[in-house]
Design a protein around this motif. Structure first.
Motif, PDB file in Angstrom:
ATOM      1  N   VAL A  38      68.224  20.944 -10.765  1.00 50.07           N
ATOM      2  CA  VAL A  38      68.279  22.404 -10.814  1.00 50.07           C
ATOM      3  C   VAL A  38      69.656  22.909 -10.381  1.00 50.07           C
ATOM      4  N   SER A  39      70.287  22.236  -9.413  1.00 51.30           N
ATOM      5  CA  SER A  39      71.590  22.698  -8.944  1.00 51.30           C
ATOM      6  C   SER A  39      72.669  22.469 -10.002  1.00 51.30           C
ATOM      7  N   TRP A  40      72.531  21.405 -10.789  1.00 55.49           N
ATOM      8  CA  TRP A  40      73.468  21.161 -11.891  1.00 55.49           C
ATOM      9  C   TRP A  40      73.341  22.260 -12.930  1.00 55.49           C
ATOM     10  N   LYS A  41      72.132  22.628 -13.267  1.00 51.12           N
ATOM     11  CA  LYS A  41      71.914  23.654 -14.295  1.00 51.12           C
ATOM     12  C   LYS A  41      72.576  24.969 -13.927  1.00 51.12           C
ATOM     13  N   ASN A  42      72.518  25.292 -12.661  1.00 52.94           N
ATOM     14  CA  ASN A  42      72.967  26.614 -12.232  1.00 52.94           C
ATOM     15  C   ASN A  42      74.376  26.645 -11.650  1.00 52.94           C
ATOM     16  N   ARG A  43      75.074  25.544 -11.778  1.00 47.53           N
ATOM     17  CA  ARG A  43      76.453  25.543 -11.297  1.00 47.53           C
ATOM     18  C   ARG A  43      77.398  25.903 -12.434  1.00 47.53           C
ATOM     19  N   ARG A  44      78.504  26.534 -12.072  1.00 44.76           N
ATOM     20  CA  ARG A  44      79.490  26.915 -13.074  1.00 44.76           C
ATOM     21  C   ARG A  44      80.166  25.676 -13.650  1.00 44.76           C
ATOM     22  N   ILE A  45      80.555  25.781 -14.915  1.00 45.75           N
ATOM     23  CA  ILE A  45      81.243  24.669 -15.584  1.00 45.75           C
ATOM     24  C   ILE A  45      82.516  24.292 -14.822  1.00 45.75           C
ATOM     25  N   GLY A  46      83.253  25.303 -14.384  1.00 43.28           N
ATOM     26  CA  GLY A  46      84.485  25.052 -13.638  1.00 43.28           C
ATOM     27  C   GLY A  46      84.244  24.235 -12.382  1.00 43.28           C
ATOM     28  N   GLU A  47      83.140  24.505 -11.689  1.00 40.11           N
ATOM     29  CA  GLU A  47      82.807  23.758 -10.475  1.00 40.11           C
ATOM     30  C   GLU A  47      82.507  22.296 -10.797  1.00 40.11           C
ATOM     31  N   LEU A  48      81.725  22.080 -11.847  1.00 39.37           N
ATOM     32  CA  LEU A  48      81.353  20.714 -12.224  1.00 39.37           C
ATOM     33  C   LEU A  48      82.586  19.875 -12.569  1.00 39.37           C
ATOM     34  N   VAL A  49      83.525  20.499 -13.259  1.00 38.05           N
ATOM     35  CA  VAL A  49      84.745  19.782 -13.650  1.00 38.05           C
ATOM     36  C   VAL A  49      85.660  19.575 -12.452  1.00 38.05           C
ATOM     37  N   GLU A  50      85.729  20.560 -11.568  1.00 38.52           N
ATOM     38  CA  GLU A  50      86.540  20.422 -10.357  1.00 38.52           C
ATOM     39  C   GLU A  50      86.023  19.269  -9.510  1.00 38.52           C
ATOM     40  N   GLU A  51      84.715  19.105  -9.485  1.00 37.07           N
ATOM     41  CA  GLU A  51      84.078  18.055  -8.690  1.00 37.07           C
ATOM     42  C   GLU A  51      84.356  16.663  -9.259  1.00 37.07           C
ATOM     43  N   ASN A  52      84.350  16.558 -10.602  1.00 36.81           N
ATOM     44  CA  ASN A  52      84.570  15.272 -11.257  1.00 36.81           C
ATOM     45  C   ASN A  52      85.180  15.530 -12.633  1.00 36.81           C
ATOM     46  N   HIS A  53      86.423  15.118 -12.816  1.00 33.86           N
ATOM     47  CA  HIS A  53      87.132  15.430 -14.060  1.00 33.86           C
ATOM     48  C   HIS A  53      86.536  14.726 -15.279  1.00 33.86           C
ATOM     49  N   VAL A  54      85.772  13.665 -15.058  1.00 35.83           N
ATOM     50  CA  VAL A  54      85.102  12.991 -16.176  1.00 35.83           C
ATOM     51  C   VAL A  54      84.095  13.927 -16.842  1.00 35.83           C
ATOM     52  N   HIS A  55      83.555  14.874 -16.074  1.00 34.43           N
ATOM     53  CA  HIS A  55      82.616  15.839 -16.644  1.00 34.43           C
ATOM     54  C   HIS A  55      83.243  16.612 -17.803  1.00 34.43           C
TER      55      HIS A  55
END
Length: 251
Positions: A4-21
Motif C-alpha cells: 500500500v505504501s508503494w502505491k501511494n508514494r510519489r514516483i519521484g520518491e521511488l526513484v530517489e530511493e532506488n535509481h533502478v526503479h
C-alpha cells in the motif's frame, strides 16, 4: 515495504530511493521525470497499467545483468552467444533508456547547463558509433571465428579457407578492439567523471548512475572478449592454420 505504501508514494520518491526503479518504470512507458509528483497508483490509472504488475517488477526487477558465469570453461560458440546477447541488451534496452534520459535532460541548475548542451550533442554520436562497432564486430570478428570452428571440424573449401586466412587475422582484430576499449572517455570528460553533489537534481543523478553502470558493463564485456574470447579464438586460428598447411603439404 508494504504494497500500500508503494502505491501511494510519489514516483519521484521511488526513484530517489532506488535509481533502478526509473529503469523499470521506463519499460512500462513511464518517464519518471514527467510524473514525478504523481503517485504510482495515479500514474498506473493514467497509463491503463495494472498496478500489481508494476509493483512486482519494482520489488523484484527482472533486469538482465552481467553474471559471474564460468565463461573460461565454456566452448567458444557459447561465449559468442553470450556476447551477442549482451549486445542485444545494450542496443535494445540500455541505450534507448539512456538516450531517453539525455533527450529529456532539463538541467534547471547552473552547474549542469553546459553538461546538458554537450550531452545532447555527443551522446547520439556515441550511440551511433557504438552500434556501428557492435554490428561490425558481429559481422566480421564473430563470423570469422565461426568459420574457423567449421574449418577445424573439416567443413571448409580449401580455396576459400586460404583467402579467409590471408584476409583476416585475430591479432589485427584484437588491436582494433583495443582501440575501442575506452569508448566513454568523452562522456566522462563532459560529466567530470559523473560528478554529483547533495543538491544535484534527481534526473541528473539517475542519468549519471546509468552511465556509470553502463561503463562498468562495457569494462566487463571488454574483459571477457580480451581475456577469454581472443585467447580461445587465437588458439583455434593456430590450429586451423596448422591443419590447413599440413593438408596442403601432402597435396
Amino acid at each position: 515495504m508494504e504494497e500500500v505504501s508503494w502505491k501511494n508514494r510519489r514516483i519521484g520518491e521511488l526513484v530517489e530511493e532506488n535509481h533502478v526503479h526509473a529503469y523499470v518504470l521506463f519499460y512500462f512507458g513511464i518517464k519518471f521525470y514527467e510524473f514525478s509528483e504523481l503517485t504510482l497508483e495515479q500514474v498506473c490509472l493514467q497509463k491503463g497499467l495494472r498496478v500489481e504488475q508494476v509493483l512486482r517488477e519494482l520489488e523484484s526487477p527482472s533486469l538482465l545483468q552481467e553474471t559471474d558465469l564460468p565463461l573460461t570453461s565454456y566452448p567458444i560458440d557459447l561465449i559468442i552467444e553470450y556476447l551477442k546477447h549482451a549486445h542485444f541488451i545494450f542496443i535494445k534496452h540500455k541505450l534507448p533508456y539512456m538516450a531517453g534520459l539525455v533527450q529529456g535532460f532539463n538541467a534547471q541548475h547552473d552547474d549542469y547547463l553546459s553538461v546538458e548542451r554537450d550531452l545532447k550533442v555527443v551522446f547520439p554520436l556515441f550511440v551511433e558509433d557504438f552500434i556501428h562497432h557492435i554490428y561490425e564486430e558481429e559481422d566480421n570478428l564473430f563470423s570469422y571465428i565461426r568459420s574457423l570452428e567449421r574449418a577445424v571440424k573439416g567443413n571448409y573449401n580449401p580455396t576459400r579457407l586460404f583467402y579467409l586466412l590471408e584476409r583476416s587475422s585475430l591479432h589485427k582484430f584484437a588491436a582494433e578492439h583495443e582501440a575501442h576499449d575506452d569508448e566513454m572517455e568523452g562522456i566522462r570528460s563532459i560529466t567530470r567523471d559523473y560528478k554529483m553533489s547533495s543538491d544535484t537534481p534527481l534526473h541528473i543523478k539517475v542519468l549519471y548512475n546509468e552511465l556509470k553502470e553502463f561503463e562498468k558493463s562495457l569494462i566487463i564485456h571488454a574483459r571477457i572478449e580480451n581475456e577469454i574470447l581472443f585467447p580461445k579464438a587465437m588458439a583455434l586460428e593456430n590450429k586451423v592454420k596448422k591443419l590447413y598447411f599440413e593438408k596442403t603439404k601432402f597435396n
